[in-house]
Design an enzyme around this catalytic site. Structure first.
Site, PDB file in Angstrom:
ATOM      1  N   HIS A 197       0.789  -1.124   0.147  1.00 38.22           N
ATOM      2  CA  HIS A 197       0.099  -0.027   0.050  1.00 38.22           C
ATOM      3  C   HIS A 197       0.867   1.460  -0.128  1.00 38.22           C
ATOM      4  O   HIS A 197       0.412   2.384  -0.791  1.00 38.22           O
ATOM      5  CB  HIS A 197      -0.901   0.045   1.078  1.00 38.22           C
ATOM      6  CG  HIS A 197      -1.943  -0.982   1.276  1.00 38.22           C
ATOM      7  ND1 HIS A 197      -2.156  -1.796   2.373  1.00 38.22           N
ATOM      8  CD2 HIS A 197      -3.027  -1.381   0.329  1.00 38.22           C
ATOM      9  CE1 HIS A 197      -2.990  -2.564   2.047  1.00 38.22           C
ATOM     10  NE2 HIS A 197      -3.674  -2.316   0.767  1.00 38.22           N
ATOM     11  N   SER A 240      -2.854  -7.686   2.958  1.00 40.28           N
ATOM     12  CA  SER A 240      -3.066  -7.693   4.385  1.00 40.28           C
ATOM     13  C   SER A 240      -3.632  -9.105   4.834  1.00 40.28           C
ATOM     14  O   SER A 240      -3.320  -9.206   5.969  1.00 40.28           O
ATOM     15  CB  SER A 240      -4.564  -6.803   4.667  1.00 40.28           C
ATOM     16  OG  SER A 240      -4.128  -5.483   4.064  1.00 40.28           O
ATOM     17  N   LYS A 255     -18.172  -6.251   7.452  1.00 38.30           N
ATOM     18  CA  LYS A 255     -16.614  -7.040   7.883  1.00 38.30           C
ATOM     19  C   LYS A 255     -16.253  -7.059   9.157  1.00 38.30           C
ATOM     20  O   LYS A 255     -16.627  -5.943  10.044  1.00 38.30           O
ATOM     21  CB  LYS A 255     -15.678  -6.500   6.934  1.00 38.30           C
ATOM     22  CG  LYS A 255     -15.468  -6.896   5.542  1.00 38.30           C
ATOM     23  CD  LYS A 255     -14.278  -6.559   4.741  1.00 38.30           C
ATOM     24  CE  LYS A 255     -14.170  -6.708   3.335  1.00 38.30           C
ATOM     25  NZ  LYS A 255     -12.933  -6.285   2.786  1.00 38.30           N
TER      26      LYS A 255
HETATM   27  O1  PNS Z   1      -9.390  -2.863   0.478  1.00 39.93           O
HETATM   28  P1  PNS Z   1     -10.277  -3.487  -0.382  1.00 39.93           P
HETATM   29  O2  PNS Z   1     -11.296  -4.142   0.753  1.00 39.93           O
HETATM   30  O3  PNS Z   1     -10.050  -4.090  -1.444  1.00 39.93           O
HETATM   31  O4  PNS Z   1     -11.211  -2.006  -0.598  1.00 39.93           O
HETATM   32  C1  PNS Z   1     -12.491  -2.004  -1.290  1.00 39.93           C
HETATM   33  C2  PNS Z   1     -13.264  -0.965  -1.477  1.00 39.93           C
HETATM   34  C3  PNS Z   1     -13.216  -0.270   0.177  1.00 39.93           C
HETATM   35  C4  PNS Z   1     -12.546   0.066  -2.075  1.00 39.93           C
HETATM   36  C5  PNS Z   1     -14.703  -0.976  -1.868  1.00 39.93           C
HETATM   37  O5  PNS Z   1     -15.182  -2.133  -1.247  1.00 39.93           O
HETATM   38  C6  PNS Z   1     -15.571   0.356  -1.795  1.00 39.93           C
HETATM   39  O6  PNS Z   1     -15.234   1.437  -2.387  1.00 39.93           O
HETATM   40  N1  PNS Z   1     -16.768   0.484  -1.092  1.00 39.93           N
HETATM   41  C7  PNS Z   1     -17.645   1.471  -0.783  1.00 39.93           C
HETATM   42  C8  PNS Z   1     -18.840   1.232  -1.325  1.00 39.93           C
HETATM   43  C9  PNS Z   1     -19.134   1.530  -2.869  1.00 39.93           C
HETATM   44  O7  PNS Z   1     -18.665   2.733  -3.180  1.00 39.93           O
HETATM   45  N2  PNS Z   1     -19.399   0.458  -3.411  1.00 39.93           N
HETATM   46  C10 PNS Z   1     -19.473   0.415  -5.007  1.00 39.93           C
HETATM   47  C11 PNS Z   1     -18.233   0.153  -5.785  1.00 39.93           C
HETATM   48  S1  PNS Z   1     -17.531  -1.443  -5.682  1.00 39.93           S
END
Ligand code: PNS
Length: 161
Positions: free
Chosen positions: A19, A130, A43
């Protein structure tokens, strides 16, 4: 000229050197990077949002133009609220591609003025995630050098090795 802001969103449970590599690359392109932790009630993370915020702040304290924050709800709405025009995501290998492609297209459907930018991680971190860090640390394996020093310390505290 207007400041170019990008959001680097994720779960960051915990932040890894992979990251950090993406954050540094992002800073080469954008004037400001907002590292944003998703508050996801579905989660069950190892570290609380507060712990994750603290670790990211510590790990990026020497980098200029980095803000660390958390958000709830849709990422594109958060990006608009923060005045960001881009979302940064890191890619390791083909493993990440399908999920990232789906997410980028959904985000574009939701708001076509926000661009998704993918940065390639350093080859040194290709195998670092992670989840694998948590798994190895939970069995007392040596993860030093794969995560920022503060994360190493916190994992040590959590798993008592
Ligand atoms: O580190 P990760 O778990 O791969 O991150 C995923 C993340 C946080 C980027 C994604 O789940 C997200 O943007 N969630 C917010 C909800 C949203 O906007 N969802 C629509 C797009 S998938």
């Amino acid at each position: 000229m207007k400041e170019k802001i990008a959001i680097y969103p994720g779960t960051f449970d915990p932040i890894t050197n992979g990251h950090i590599s993406i954050i540094k690359r992002g800073l080469e392109i954008f004037d400001k990077l907002i590292v944003a932790i998703l508050i996801n009630k579905r989660k069950r993370p190892l570290f609380s949002v507060e712990e994750r915020l603290y670790m990211i702040k510590e790990a990026t304290k020497d980098l200029k133009n980095v803000e660390v924050d958390s958000f709830e709800g849709l990422l594109v709405d958060y990006a608009v609220k923060k005045g960001a025009k881009a979302i940064i995501r890191g890619l390791r290998a083909t493993l990440d591609f399908e999920f990232e492609f789906q997410m980028a297209l959904m985000n574009r459907k939701l708001n076509s003025s926000i661009q998704s930018v993918f940065l390639m991680t350093d080859y040194k971190w290709l195998y670092v995630s992670s989840s694998i860090i948590k798994e190895v640390a939970s069995f007392g394996g040596d993860i030093r050098g794969l995560v920022p020093e503060i994360v190493y310390k916190k994992l040590k505290e959590k798993f008592g090795y």
